[in-house]
Motif scaffolding. Structure first.
Motif, mmCIF file in Angstrom:
data_model
loop_
_atom_site.group_PDB
_atom_site.id
_atom_site.type_symbol
_atom_site.label_atom_id
_atom_site.label_comp_id
_atom_site.label_asym_id
_atom_site.label_seq_id
_atom_site.Cartn_x
_atom_site.Cartn_y
_atom_site.Cartn_z
ATOM 1 N N ARG A 72 0.811 -1.214 0.000
ATOM 2 C CA ARG A 72 0.000 0.000 0.000
ATOM 3 C C ARG A 72 0.845 1.266 0.000
ATOM 4 O O ARG A 72 0.336 2.355 -0.261
ATOM 5 C CB ARG A 72 -0.941 -0.006 1.218
ATOM 6 N N ALA A 73 2.116 1.148 0.322
ATOM 7 C CA ALA A 73 3.060 2.261 0.192
ATOM 8 C C ALA A 73 4.418 1.648 -0.070
ATOM 9 O O ALA A 73 4.734 0.576 0.454
ATOM 10 C CB ALA A 73 3.086 3.112 1.461
ATOM 11 N N ALA A 74 5.220 2.306 -0.892
ATOM 12 C CA ALA A 74 6.511 1.728 -1.251
ATOM 13 C C ALA A 74 7.474 2.832 -1.668
ATOM 14 O O ALA A 74 7.065 3.875 -2.175
ATOM 15 C CB ALA A 74 6.357 0.714 -2.383
ATOM 16 N N SER A 75 8.769 2.570 -1.445
ATOM 17 C CA SER A 75 9.805 3.517 -1.845
ATOM 18 C C SER A 75 10.995 2.746 -2.398
ATOM 19 O O SER A 75 11.105 1.524 -2.241
ATOM 20 C CB SER A 75 10.247 4.375 -0.649
ATOM 21 N N GLY A 76 11.908 3.465 -3.052
ATOM 22 C CA GLY A 76 13.118 2.844 -3.576
ATOM 23 C C GLY A 76 12.806 1.765 -4.599
ATOM 24 O O GLY A 76 11.931 1.929 -5.449
ATOM 25 N N ARG A 80 7.962 0.492 -7.716
ATOM 26 C CA ARG A 80 7.229 0.050 -8.897
ATOM 27 C C ARG A 80 6.295 -1.113 -8.586
ATOM 28 O O ARG A 80 5.500 -1.526 -9.439
ATOM 29 C CB ARG A 80 8.202 -0.337 -10.005
ATOM 30 N N GLN A 81 6.404 -1.681 -7.369
ATOM 31 C CA GLN A 81 5.534 -2.793 -6.975
ATOM 32 C C GLN A 81 4.305 -2.317 -6.203
ATOM 33 O O GLN A 81 3.552 -3.140 -5.669
ATOM 34 C CB GLN A 81 6.322 -3.797 -6.122
ATOM 35 N N LEU A 82 4.101 -1.006 -6.095
ATOM 36 C CA LEU A 82 2.936 -0.481 -5.391
ATOM 37 C C LEU A 82 1.668 -1.134 -5.924
ATOM 38 O O LEU A 82 1.439 -1.212 -7.124
ATOM 39 C CB LEU A 82 2.859 1.032 -5.596
ATOM 40 N N ALA A 203 -2.045 4.321 -4.662
ATOM 41 C CA ALA A 203 -1.961 2.922 -4.246
ATOM 42 C C ALA A 203 -3.107 2.111 -4.840
ATOM 43 O O ALA A 203 -2.913 0.986 -5.315
ATOM 44 C CB ALA A 203 -1.965 2.818 -2.720
ATOM 45 N N LEU A 204 -4.315 2.663 -4.821
ATOM 46 C CA LEU A 204 -5.463 1.953 -5.379
ATOM 47 C C LEU A 204 -5.305 1.787 -6.889
ATOM 48 O O LEU A 204 -5.597 0.715 -7.441
ATOM 49 C CB LEU A 204 -6.757 2.709 -5.081
ATOM 50 N N PHE A 205 -4.822 2.835 -7.557
ATOM 51 C CA PHE A 205 -4.651 2.769 -9.011
ATOM 52 C C PHE A 205 -3.686 1.646 -9.391
ATOM 53 O O PHE A 205 -3.968 0.842 -10.285
ATOM 54 C CB PHE A 205 -4.134 4.112 -9.526
#
Length: 354
Positions: A72-76, A80-82, A203-205
């Motif tokens: 649901r949240a991602a960085s680094g 791209r796996q959000l 995140a939903l998109f």
């Protein structure tokens, strides 16, 4: 593999951390407090700050939704796996939720507890996963990851354990801000909504995009991806203030909502950008026709605080599988199409001025 910390560190986790790391945790707490009560923004900031604090290659907040773990949240390298969904069974994150204890993987290529293919798709080799508890329920995990094996030390594990308490508290406060706070489902809903427009968020998109592509591949269907970029938001903000800019974004969201079907997914991706997933589209030509029609129909004036404002947007559209087979390639093509429309409009305006 997971590590058992020495008993004195379990009794007093902060005792195992150097002063500069403790200062980093304090700064983390301050930053999270500044974010406010928008849950989607909170968890986005959490992922980024956790990555920075531990020196990882990426980080993610995964929520447990049914039998799946969802980014649901991602960085680094995880960004791209959000929206990625993984089965809880057979994943380290799922095991962390089940056991309610922090876990560490030194090498995803040799650790039998992890989903090796999923790790390869993200590009990670080692990670730390700590549980996020909402009351008596573990609702998800905070995870930092590295592209290198054995990248994390005990200090990083201690750091995430201390951070997880701050994150869990932020989740509780963010959900209690809403009138609907009693179930984990409310938490998931708030994590996927844009508070300004009421639309779905980034995140939903990405979640719907990953799922839509999976279904399209399985059944041989097409999927349309439309990116919408509002024109002139920075100018409105600079000349008339952010309240006027927020009003423009809400008006654009309303116009986009009126032009999309219930079967489509409409979301604000952040800033002045919106995304639409078209559940059924005939071919790329039809998607491009929809993009031009959309740009024409959202254009017009609106009034804020007694002043008229012009509103317009640039739109780019692509179709799976004709325009690409993977998320990054499709979004890149949609971006190119969107900015081509923006450049064409700028050229037309310049010609009129001359």
């Amino acid at each position: 593999m997971s590590s058992l910390l020495p008993s004195h560190l379990i009794a007093d986790p902060a005792a195992g951390l150097p002063p500069e790391r403790l200062l980093g945790i304090i700064r983390f707490q301050t930053e999270i407090a500044k974010v406010g009560l928008d849950l989607s923004v909170v968890i986005e900031r959490v992922a980024l700050l956790a990555q920075i604090l531990t020196g990882g290659s990426g980080a993610a907040v995964e929520l447990a939704e049914g039998e799946e773990m969802v980014y649901r949240a991602a960085s680094g390298i995880a960004e791209r796996q959000l929206g990625l969904r993984l089965a809880r069974q057979g994943s380290l994150s799922g095991l962390c939720v089940e056991q309610g204890v922090p876990l560490r993987c030194e090498d995803s290529e040799t650790d039998a507890r992890v989903d090796r293919e999923a790790c390869r798709s993200v590009g990670l080799r080692s990670m730390i996963v700590v549980p996020l508890r909402h009351g008596d329920l573990t609702v998800g995990v905070l995870k930092v990851l590295s592209a290198q094996p054995a990248a994390f030390q005990d200090a990083d594990l201690l750091t995430l354990e201390l951070i997880s308490e701050v994150v869990a508290s932020a989740l509780v406060h963010a959900t209690r801000y809403s009138a609907q706070v009693e179930t984990a489902r409310d938490l998931f809903l708030r994590a996927t909504r844009d508070s300004l427009t009421g639309l779905g968020n980034r995140a939903l998109f990405y979640d719907r995009l990953h799922q839509g592509l999976k279904l399209a591949r399985r059944h041989g269907h097409s999927l349309g991806i439309v990116l919408v970029d509002m024109d002139g938001l920075k100018r409105i903000n600079d000349e008339h203030g952010h309240q006027a800019g927020d009003a423009a974004l809400r008006i654009l969201a309303e116009r986009l909502r009126a032009l999309t079907r219930e079967s489509d997914t409409l979301a604000r991706l952040g800033g002045d950008e919106f995304g639409i997933l078209l559940a059924a589209v005939k071919d790329p030509a039809a998607a491009r026709d929809f993009a031009f029609k959309l740009a024409d129909l959202v254009q017009g004036t609106f009034s804020f605080d007694g002043m008229p404002f012009d509103l317009s947007a640039s739109v780019g559209a692509v179709v799976f599988p004709e325009d690409g087979g993977e998320v990054e390639a499709l979004l890149h093509q949609a971006d190119l199409a969107m900015y081509e429309m923006k450049r064409a409009r700028a050229t037309m305006r310049a010609a009129k001025i001359r």
